[in-house]
Design an enzyme around this catalytic site. Structure first.
Site, PDB file in Angstrom:
ATOM      1  N   GLU A 188      34.022  45.487  47.527  1.00  0.00           N
ATOM      2  CA  GLU A 188      34.272  44.288  48.323  1.00  0.00           C
ATOM      3  C   GLU A 188      33.960  44.535  49.801  1.00  0.00           C
ATOM      4  O   GLU A 188      33.934  45.680  50.258  1.00  0.00           O
ATOM      5  CB  GLU A 188      35.728  43.847  48.180  1.00  0.00           C
ATOM      6  CG  GLU A 188      36.726  44.851  48.741  1.00  0.00           C
ATOM      7  CD  GLU A 188      38.161  44.369  48.659  1.00  0.00           C
ATOM      8  OE1 GLU A 188      38.446  43.319  49.244  1.00  0.00           O
ATOM      9  OE2 GLU A 188      38.979  45.060  48.020  1.00  0.00           O
ATOM     10  N   LYS A 206      49.120  45.388  45.289  1.00  0.00           N
ATOM     11  CA  LYS A 206      49.692  45.656  46.605  1.00  0.00           C
ATOM     12  C   LYS A 206      51.215  45.580  46.561  1.00  0.00           C
ATOM     13  O   LYS A 206      51.792  44.731  45.890  1.00  0.00           O
ATOM     14  CB  LYS A 206      49.143  44.663  47.633  1.00  0.00           C
ATOM     15  CG  LYS A 206      47.644  44.798  47.870  1.00  0.00           C
ATOM     16  CD  LYS A 206      47.165  43.795  48.894  1.00  0.00           C
ATOM     17  CE  LYS A 206      45.694  44.003  49.227  1.00  0.00           C
ATOM     18  NZ  LYS A 206      44.798  43.631  48.121  1.00  0.00           N
TER      19      LYS A 206
END
Length: 318
Positions: A29, A163
């Site tokens: 990404e 996360k």
């Protein structure tokens, strides 16, 4: 039908040749370059991540959007451009049509990178951590498009779990409901970004990359089989204490509510708060996680190629 002929794509020569010759390729990404780290750490980390993929025997393909077309593989100059630009929009899957149509620039998230990778014919993607179900999602409905894209795209995603700022329990429930296989590499625990354990057990553990590659292949042979999530914990020397991080996040979530910070801004705010409260240690841990997952993703892509010379061709033809 070759969809990539209809969507504006610009392949780097290295990635183009790798795909045409059947070499293993790992997508990366660009959001981490523009929004995840500060300059010049973002440039250094992007190059280190690409190098980790190469040293594993695969070809890196950093994905972004510039001048209304997908970049599949970036040059050093393009990485520098993304890293130093004053404002590059964060582009998730739903934003792609507008950004491409307007001829703009965009940093791809996990979701949009997975989508672009699938169209480009890349079967492996890596990230430090995926987005997921946010804390308080039962009222906010804040659920990352990373999860929904996993249910739609036939791409294997290698990461260090979700996360820490998320509700990891609900994230795992979402993945189970939508039949996304979750496999932890050489670990019983589901990791949480820069923490080796989230406190939740992983649904599945496999200790050999060749076996994981076989599981991915079988999943894509099954009716409806789409994304596969492979988690690998960060190295012990790079890991942070999960309990300490969780306390910081709980306080940051309360502050975010008081300031009415929601949506796309929430993730960045919470990550910045964690970085501040750890005196920058979390940012360094983030960089280490990125390199570690890139190494594993590269090795997995190589294992997939070695176990079957027709692996990519067979899947692509379905």
């Amino acid at each position: 039908m070759n969809i990539s002929n209809k969507v504006p794509f610009k392949f780097s020569l290295e990635v183009k040749e790798a795909l045409e010759s059947g070499k293993p390729v790992v997508a990366l990404e660009s959001n981490v370059i523009t929004h995840g780290l500060d300059y010049p750490d973002n440039v250094t980390t992007a190059k280190n991540v690409e190098q980790a993929v190469r040293e594993s025997g695969a070809i890196p393909a950093t994905i972004g959007i510039d001048k209304g077309e997908f970049l599949i593989g970036m040059s050093d100059e393009q990485i520098e451009k993304f890293a130093t630009a004053s404002h590059v929009p964060k582009v998730t899957s739903r934003d792609i049509p507008v950004v491409l149509a307007s001829g703009g620039m965009g940093a791809t998230t996990v979701a949009s990178s997975i989508l672009a990778a699938e169209i480009a014919g890349i079967k492996f993607f890596c990230s430090a951590g995926i987005g997921g179900v946010h804390r308080g999602a039962e009222t906010s409905m804040d659920i990352s498009a990373d999860l929904t894209q996993l249910t739609r795209s036939r791409v294997a995603v290698v990461c260090a779990g979700a996360k820490n700022i998320l509700d990891i329990g609900l994230t795992l429930e979402f993945l189970e409901t939508w039949n996304v296989p979750v496999i932890s590499y050489q670990s019983d625990d589901f990791p949480a970004f820069y923490c080796r354990s989230s406190g939740f057990k992983s649904p599945q553990r496999l200790d050999e990359l060749a076996v994981i590659a076989k599981a991915i292949e079988i999943n894509w042979m099954l009716p409806g089989g789409k994304g596969v999530l492979i988690t690998t914990p960060t190295k012990p020397e790079d890991a942070l204490d999960n309990q300490k991080i969780d306390i910081i996040i709980q306080e940051a979530v309360l502050e975010a509510k008081k300031k009415n910070i929601v949506g796309n801004s929430l993730t960045k705010y919470l990550m910045r708060m964690v970085d501040r409260e750890t005196d920058g240690i979390s940012a360094k841990a983030n960089m280490a996680v990125l390199v570690n997952t890139a190494e594993v993703a590269g090795k997995l892509a190589v294992a997939a190629c070695l176990q079957s010379s027709t692996f990519f061709a067979r899947i692509k033809s379905q």
